[in-house]
Design an enzyme around this catalytic site. Structure first.
Site, PDB file in Angstrom:
ATOM      1  N   ASP A 313     -35.363  39.563  64.987  1.00 14.76           N
ATOM      2  CA  ASP A 313     -36.820  39.626  64.498  1.00 14.76           C
ATOM      3  C   ASP A 313     -36.830  41.294  64.083  1.00 14.76           C
ATOM      4  OD1 ASP A 313     -37.219  37.016  64.695  1.00 14.76           O
ATOM      5  OD2 ASP A 313     -38.680  37.574  66.531  1.00 14.76           O
ATOM      6  N   ASN A 336     -29.594  32.896  61.817  1.00 10.33           N
ATOM      7  CA  ASN A 336     -30.812  32.183  62.466  1.00 10.33           C
ATOM      8  C   ASN A 336     -32.028  32.741  61.621  1.00 10.33           C
ATOM      9  OD1 ASN A 336     -30.995  34.710  63.665  1.00 10.33           O
ATOM     10  ND2 ASN A 336     -31.760  33.714  65.692  1.00 10.33           N
TER      11      ASN A 336
END
Length: 427
Positions: A313, A336
């Site tokens: 993130d 991902n």
């Protein structure tokens, strides 16, 4: 659609107290609901994802009291698995931290549960988790596309045993199973297939489970051993750390153009995303660590070439910070990104190119080469909070930037733009 034009920022300076961590908030809420005793959670994040979890817990019969500012929640634990007499329909928005763990936890008890969400949730995979739960005795049916929500859980308990979890797409599948496994009827051995992505998020899960009285052994993250028939026990008070992913925008701003301190996390944080600060330091920023703060100060930044699988993130913020560095920056092993709130690899590449940036988008990497002059652009945010927050940093250049649908930050950080303004000085 609403948009927000951010004028150039000459300098950033000040301190930001971080909202609670999304990852910690939703894990702690679920365990508090299942635990024996009453848990008082403080510094809880007030955001869309947390509201979806709280709404689901209400439907599942959990009693709690939320403070007026929604950052303190007293949860009266059930002391058992969930059980309902009539079918329950849970709408979980686009909250992966609610969808995946609830899917596993609901299998433990009894009743019929439909789990659905926004259209994007129907594109976010859950098949690896469902496959593992079925190995442990779960009854789960897909309602539309195999491997994706919405789905129905016909709960009859989990018996444990040997199960296999593919760790190569999302660590949330393992997190979900780990949190449910101690309440299974028998012992569980979880075998990890493939390379486990985002390992620090598993450490968050294990740390919180320990605070609720359950300790799990593992063999180098390849094999996890969980005793069955256990109960979670409330720790009484539970403090939710500040969100380390949210810290990344302010730390990057300090590294680019000033000096910013974030409070609510520090050198002992359980969140892997604090290592974002180490990446900034490698790029040339000056970083200071305290017990309850991290501070970033401007330094001459240069590009890096790094595997950022451990901070997926926060790595998005590096892609924009790279615009202020000398030379190219490559962010690797981030497949991902493609299964998050949107296909983040494609979205980041698309929006960076609007600014005049040279971008190479690979299967699991992105390389960013800053131009001599950025161009003003309208940034589309794909209903993805992190894209909106990342690209706000473009205003630290000599051009304005327009963020479309800035309200999407409500997923994790509703007052983000106010907080950014509080440490910004206009040109």
């Amino acid at each position: 659609m609403n948009s927000l034009r951010l004028e150039p920022i000459s300098r950033v300076a000040g301190e930001v107290n971080l909202p609670g961590s999304k990852s910690v908030s939703n894990r702690a809420l679920l365990l508090a609901a299942l635990a024996r005793g009453t848990t008082r959670l403080t510094n809880l994040l007030d955001s869309d994802d947390i509201r979806h979890m709280l709404a689901a817990l209400t439907q599942l019969g959990v009693k709690y009291k939320l403070s007026a500012d929604k950052t303190e929640c007293t949860v009266h634990g059930l002391g058992r698995s969930f059980a309902v007499s009539a079918p329950v329909n849970l709408f979980l928005g686009n909250a992966g931290t609610a969808m995946r763990p609830l899917c596993a936890a609901l299998c433990l008890g009894s009743g019929e549960y439909m789990l659905g969400g926004e259209p994007r949730m129907e594109e976010r995979p859950i098949g690896h988790l469902v496959d593992a739960l079925r190995e442990a005795g779960a009854h789960i049916q897909y309602l539309k596309k195999d491997g994706y929500p919405p789905l129905v859980v016909d709960a009859k308990g989990l018996w444990g045993g040997d199960v296999h979890v593919d760790g190569s797409v999302s660590s949330q599948f393992l997190t979900a199973f780990l949190m449910a496994a101690p309440m299974a009827a028998g012992d569980t051995r979880i075998h990890i297939k493939g390379e486990l992505v985002s390992k620090p998020y598993i450490d968050i899960t294990l740390h919180i489970m320990k605070q609720f009285g359950v300790v799990i052994e593992h063999d180098n993250y390849k094999l996890f051993y969980i005793k069955g028939n256990q109960s979670y026990v409330s720790p009484g008070d539970f403090l939710v750390e500040g969100d380390a992913s949210s810290a990344s925008y302010f730390l990057a701003a300090g590294a680019i153009k000033g000096k910013v301190r974030v409070t609510g996390i520090g050198k002992h944080s359980i969140q892997g995303d604090i290592h974002f600060a180490d990446v900034l330091e490698r790029m040339g920023a000056r970083i200071t660590w305290g017990d309850d703060f991290i501070e970033a100060e401007q330094g001459p930044l240069h590009g890096v070439d790094m595997d950022m699988n451990h901070i997926p993130d926060a790595a998005m913020t590096i892609a924009v910070a790279a615009l202020f560095a000398e030379g190219p920056t490559s962010i690797r092993n981030i497949y991902n990104w493609r299964v998050k709130e949107t296909d983040r690899l494609h979205a980041m590449a698309t929006e960076l190119r609007k600014l005049g940036v040279e971008v190479e988008e690979g299967h699991d990497f992105i390389t960013v080469t800053p131009p001599t002059q950025l161009k003003h652009a309208e940034i589309d945010t794909y209903n993805d909070h992190r894209i909106a927050m990342c690209f706000s940093l473009v205003a630290l250049s000599d051009i304005a930037v327009t963020i479309n649908d800035p309200g999407c930050t409500s997923k994790t950080f509703p007052d983000y733009f106010d907080k950014l303004a509080s440490v910004s000085q206009a040109v």
